[in-house]
Enzyme design. Structure first.
Site, PDB file in Angstrom:
ATOM      1  N   LYS A   1       8.591   6.202   6.900  1.00 34.36           N
ATOM      2  CA  LYS A   1       8.839   7.257   5.905  1.00 34.36           C
ATOM      3  C   LYS A   1       7.713   8.290   5.922  1.00 34.36           C
ATOM      4  CE  LYS A   1       7.847   8.135   1.567  1.00 34.36           C
ATOM      5  NZ  LYS A   1       7.938   9.603   1.550  1.00 34.36           N
TER       6      LYS A   1
ATOM      7  N   GLU B   1     -11.637  12.823  -5.767  1.00 35.18           N
ATOM      8  CA  GLU B   1     -11.178  13.524  -4.570  1.00 35.18           C
ATOM      9  C   GLU B   1     -10.353  14.729  -4.995  1.00 35.18           C
ATOM     10  OE1 GLU B   1      -7.961  11.769  -2.219  1.00 35.18           O
ATOM     11  OE2 GLU B   1      -9.167  12.103  -0.433  1.00 35.18           O
TER      12      GLU B   1
ATOM     13  N   GLY C   1      -2.501   7.455   2.502  1.00 34.81           N
ATOM     14  CA  GLY C   1      -2.256   8.284   1.331  1.00 34.81           C
ATOM     15  C   GLY C   1      -3.315   8.046   0.284  1.00 34.81           C
TER      16      GLY C   1
ATOM     17  N   GLY D   1      -1.825   3.461  -2.775  1.00 26.46           N
ATOM     18  CA  GLY D   1      -2.200   2.344  -1.903  1.00 26.46           C
ATOM     19  C   GLY D   1      -2.388   1.047  -2.676  1.00 26.46           C
TER      20      GLY D   1
ATOM     21  N   CYS E   1      -8.755  13.570   4.619  1.00 24.64           N
ATOM     22  CA  CYS E   1      -9.247  12.370   3.925  1.00 24.64           C
ATOM     23  C   CYS E   1     -10.752  12.209   4.132  1.00 24.64           C
ATOM     24  CB  CYS E   1      -8.509  11.146   4.411  1.00 24.64           C
ATOM     25  SG  CYS E   1      -8.506  10.995   6.189  1.00 24.64           S
TER      26      CYS E   1
ATOM     27  N   GLU F   1      -5.040   3.281   4.654  1.00 28.74           N
ATOM     28  CA  GLU F   1      -5.988   4.375   4.928  1.00 28.74           C
ATOM     29  C   GLU F   1      -5.915   5.305   3.732  1.00 28.74           C
ATOM     30  OE1 GLU F   1      -7.983   4.566   7.482  1.00 28.74           O
ATOM     31  OE2 GLU F   1      -7.150   2.959   8.699  1.00 28.74           O
TER      32      GLU F   1
HETATM   33  P1  NAP Z   1       0.304  10.012  -1.759  1.00 23.31           P
HETATM   34  O1  NAP Z   1       0.793  10.769  -2.925  1.00 23.31           O
HETATM   35  O2  NAP Z   1      -0.352   8.709  -1.969  1.00 23.31           O
HETATM   36  O3  NAP Z   1       1.557   9.852  -0.812  1.00 23.31           O
HETATM   37  C1  NAP Z   1       1.466   9.284   0.481  1.00 23.31           C
HETATM   38  C2  NAP Z   1       2.823   8.765   0.895  1.00 23.31           C
HETATM   39  O4  NAP Z   1       3.181   7.691   0.035  1.00 23.31           O
HETATM   40  C3  NAP Z   1       3.948   9.779   0.804  1.00 23.31           C
HETATM   41  O5  NAP Z   1       4.840   9.569   1.876  1.00 23.31           O
HETATM   42  C4  NAP Z   1       4.579   9.422  -0.524  1.00 23.31           C
HETATM   43  O6  NAP Z   1       5.934   9.810  -0.633  1.00 23.31           O
HETATM   44  C5  NAP Z   1       4.458   7.921  -0.510  1.00 23.31           C
HETATM   45  N1  NAP Z   1       4.548   7.286  -1.826  1.00 23.31           N
HETATM   46  C6  NAP Z   1       4.340   7.843  -3.056  1.00 23.31           C
HETATM   47  N2  NAP Z   1       4.540   6.925  -4.029  1.00 23.31           N
HETATM   48  C7  NAP Z   1       4.880   5.766  -3.410  1.00 23.31           C
HETATM   49  C8  NAP Z   1       5.209   4.456  -3.871  1.00 23.31           C
HETATM   50  N3  NAP Z   1       5.206   4.149  -5.173  1.00 23.31           N
HETATM   51  N4  NAP Z   1       5.483   3.503  -2.967  1.00 23.31           N
HETATM   52  C9  NAP Z   1       5.462   3.781  -1.653  1.00 23.31           C
HETATM   53  N5  NAP Z   1       5.177   5.002  -1.156  1.00 23.31           N
HETATM   54  C10 NAP Z   1       4.883   5.988  -2.023  1.00 23.31           C
HETATM   55  O7  NAP Z   1      -0.726  10.880  -0.913  1.00 23.31           O
HETATM   56  P2  NAP Z   1      -0.539  12.363  -0.375  1.00 23.31           P
HETATM   57  O8  NAP Z   1      -0.729  13.291  -1.514  1.00 23.31           O
HETATM   58  O9  NAP Z   1       0.690  12.487   0.451  1.00 23.31           O
HETATM   59  O10 NAP Z   1      -1.771  12.465   0.632  1.00 23.31           O
HETATM   60  C11 NAP Z   1      -3.065  12.726   0.210  1.00 23.31           C
HETATM   61  C12 NAP Z   1      -3.898  11.463   0.168  1.00 23.31           C
HETATM   62  O11 NAP Z   1      -3.871  10.811   1.427  1.00 23.31           O
HETATM   63  C13 NAP Z   1      -5.341  11.738  -0.102  1.00 23.31           C
HETATM   64  O12 NAP Z   1      -5.841  10.823  -1.056  1.00 23.31           O
HETATM   65  C14 NAP Z   1      -6.011  11.501   1.238  1.00 23.31           C
HETATM   66  O13 NAP Z   1      -7.358  11.155   1.156  1.00 23.31           O
HETATM   67  C15 NAP Z   1      -5.185  10.430   1.821  1.00 23.31           C
HETATM   68  N6  NAP Z   1      -5.305  10.382   3.278  1.00 23.31           N
HETATM   69  C16 NAP Z   1      -6.047   9.371   3.865  1.00 23.31           C
HETATM   70  C17 NAP Z   1      -6.227   9.320   5.248  1.00 23.31           C
HETATM   71  C18 NAP Z   1      -7.046   8.241   5.896  1.00 23.31           C
HETATM   72  O14 NAP Z   1      -6.977   8.098   7.096  1.00 23.31           O
HETATM   73  N7  NAP Z   1      -7.831   7.463   5.162  1.00 23.31           N
HETATM   74  C19 NAP Z   1      -5.620  10.295   6.049  1.00 23.31           C
HETATM   75  C20 NAP Z   1      -4.884  11.302   5.441  1.00 23.31           C
HETATM   76  C21 NAP Z   1      -4.723  11.334   4.051  1.00 23.31           C
HETATM   77  P3  NAP Z   1       6.431  11.196  -1.284  1.00 23.31           P
HETATM   78  O15 NAP Z   1       5.223  12.028  -1.588  1.00 23.31           O
HETATM   79  O16 NAP Z   1       7.302  11.766  -0.236  1.00 23.31           O
HETATM   80  O17 NAP Z   1       7.180  10.829  -2.538  1.00 23.31           O
END
Ligand code: NAP
Ligand code: MG
Length: 494
Positions: free
Chosen positions: A178, A387, A231, A236, A287, A253
């Site tokens: 996904k 963050e 994410g 997470g 990130c 991650e």
């Molecule tokens: P997010 O809101 O946590 O979403 C990440 C993914 O998880 C999306 O596909 C989202 O789907 C999905 N998701 C949301 N709620 C969920 C649930 N309850 N169960 C399962 N999946 C769910 O993060 P984001 O805003 O997309 O990305 C930003 C974050 O990613 C930042 O905190 C960043 O630091 C982190 N990040 C970390 C790394 C690393 O390598 N450590 C790399 C890149 C980004 P939808 O949004 O489509 O609903």
């Protein structure tokens, strides 16, 4: 616009909901695509397809490693052949400058090539276990984990997908995937390339939709053997809790609030350029962004003066025009970042530059934020602790080396950190003290698929990329071989 579909069991199909979702381009808020909007039943169908592929059909899992490798090399070649289209797709969907998207696409192909090349070089071990049971031979083999579920964010749409898909497929797993609903288009194109390269039907299944409808089902399913997620830390944590149901393997991650530590003896001009890369690349939506500048008092004033000067010349505009800085990914995200900027001002940090939405030169419909630097920050401020995920830098000042280390580690995160100084021993000393998984000395941000990626503390669990990344998608099995296959002697004679 044609609706982008799910790919389940080798068939492109719309969600049984019949609903669709518009994909918004952040450069001007316009609709750039339409995707099917999946419901839990679609996610369950995809998991069933992956399960059948792994446990019944076994085509991918049982394929000779060299043949699997050939298909993954083909995927890499197809990424190269479609590089321009994939880069433009990510630029329109995520907002990033085209040259950054082009770099992502090149890295995506390199990642597939790296894992294709790694498959037929398994890392088994042979152990000397001879004690008590006669002469034995003990070895380990690696096997795929089974059905893997993968969920990615929007900041590097194609590249984050490849970091997960390439090692997972290389190891022989079947999977459900996904992408973020904020930037799903390049991943859907990648699945077309899987089909073209000959990845067998059912091996890799794509489900487009929200986290609550699709991601949740992945995390909770008893039929999923492993879940890997990139994410936010909050989501997470929810995934780790849901995964406890069947104790599926988990790879996370997550977020970061990484430090860049600069000592008085650092090369001033070089340091300013690295710091800008660390916070303005991809509009700070990285990130590993070094969003906390921790700088020694002697170089502080000259550094901030030069940084403000350089930041004021940064060009802002639509990613397709290749500016220095593109828009952030969505209106929501823009408002969240502007909220942090307001919090910084309210808490008394000194705004050095930026601090506003950018609406000039036809940018009024898009989601642009000026490159922003806050000086005179203190460790308790919201803009230092949380963050922000935008082009906003918070500056803290130190005097002694120990103060720098303490400030750097004063965070719940532990993804990355950079140290800039001409004193080699000090660079290594401070870097060794950083509680973070990815560190840089006299640079900031370079990332390579050959080296392991992941965080300490609330930044995650496990490692992606490198040989470690392949290992995450494998189980290790030990095999004990009795070299003299007779009955054990002396155990039941008492
Ligand atoms: P997010 O809101 O946590 O979403 C990440 C993914 O998880 C999306 O596909 C989202 O789907 C999905 N998701 C949301 N709620 C969920 C649930 N309850 N169960 C399962 N999946 C769910 O993060 P984001 O805003 O997309 O990305 C930003 C974050 O990613 C930042 O905190 C960043 O630091 C982190 N990040 C970390 C790394 C690393 O390598 N450590 C790399 C890149 C980004 P939808 O949004 O489509 O609903
Ligand atoms: Mg988008």
């Amino acid at each position: 616009m044609e609706t982008v579909k799910n790919y389940i069991g080798g068939v492109w199909k719309e969600s049984i909901s019949g609903k669709t979702e518009d994909v918004i381009g952040p450069a001007d808020g316009s609709v750039i695509g339409v995707v099917t909007d999946s419901v839990p039943a679609d996610a369950e169908e995809a998991i069933a397809a992956a399960k059948k592929s792994f446990y019944t059909d076994r085509t991918w899992r049982d394929m000779a490693a060299v043949d699997r490798a050939a298909i993954l090399f083909k995927v890499a070649d197809l990424i190269d052949a479609n590089a321009h289209d994939l880069a433009v797709t990510d630029t329109l969907d995520n907002g990033k400058p085209l040259r950054e998207a082009e770099g992502d696409v090149a890295d995506a192909a390199a990642c597939f090539r790296y894992y294709a090349g790694l498959i037929d070089k398994p890392e088994g071990g042979i152990y000397d276990t001879n004690r008590g049971f006669g002469e034995m031979f003990n070895m380990t083999i690696k096997e795929p984990v089974g059905v893997c579920a993968q969920i990615t964010p929007w900041n590097y749409p194609l590249l984050m997908s490849c970091w997960k898909l390439a090692p997972c497929l290389a190891a022989g797993n079947s999977l459900v995937f996904k992408p973020s609903s904020k930037a799903p288009l390049s991943t859907a194109k990648l699945f077309r390339l899987f089909e073209e390269a000959g990845v067998p039907a059912g091996t890799a299944n794509l489900v487009l939709g929200s986290g609550s409808n699709v991601g949740n089902v992945f995390a909770e399913s008893e039929d999923v053997d492993m879940i890997t997620f990139t994410g936010s830390t909050r989501v997470g944590q929810g995934i780790a809790r849901a995964a406890a149901g069947n104790l599926k393997k988990v790879g996370l991650e997550l977020g970061g609030k990484s430090p860049v530590v600069i000592f008085d003896d650092a090369d001033l001009e070089a340091a300013v350029e690295w710091v800008m890369l660390g916070i303005f690349f991809n509009a700070g939506q990285v990130c590993s962004a070094t969003s906390r500048l921790i700088i020694q008092d002697g170089i502080h004033d000259a550094f901030i003066k030069r940084l403000a000067e350089r930041a004021s010349h940064i060009t802002i505009g639509p990613g397709m025009e290749n500016p220095d800085l593109g828009p952030v990914v969505s209106e929501d995200q823009m408002n969240k970042i502007l909220g942090y900027i307001k919090a910084g001002i309210d808490e008394g940090a000194k705004l050095v530059c930026g601090g506003k939405r950018y609406t000039e030169n036809g940018c009024d419909k898009g989601y642009y934020i000026e490159p922003t630097v806050f000086d005179n920050c203190t460790p308790d401020m919201k803009i230092v602790k949380e963050e922000i995920f935008g082009p906003v830098l918070s500056v803290l000042t130190f005097h002694t080396e120990q103060e720098a280390i303490d400030l750097a580690n004063d965070t719940e995160y532990g993804l990355a950190g950079a140290v800039l100084t001409k004193d080699g021993a000090r660079a290594l000393r401070v870097t060794k003290e950083l509680r973070a998984g990815i560190t840089w000395i006299n640079c900031d941000q370079p990332t390579y698929c050959q080296a392991p990626w992941g965080g300490y503390k609330k930044s995650g669990v496990g490692r992606e990329l490198s040989i470690h990344g392949l290992d995450e998608y494998q189980e290790t099995k030990q095999i004990n071989i009795n070299l003299h296959p007779e009955a054990p002697v002396g155990w039941y004679e008492h």
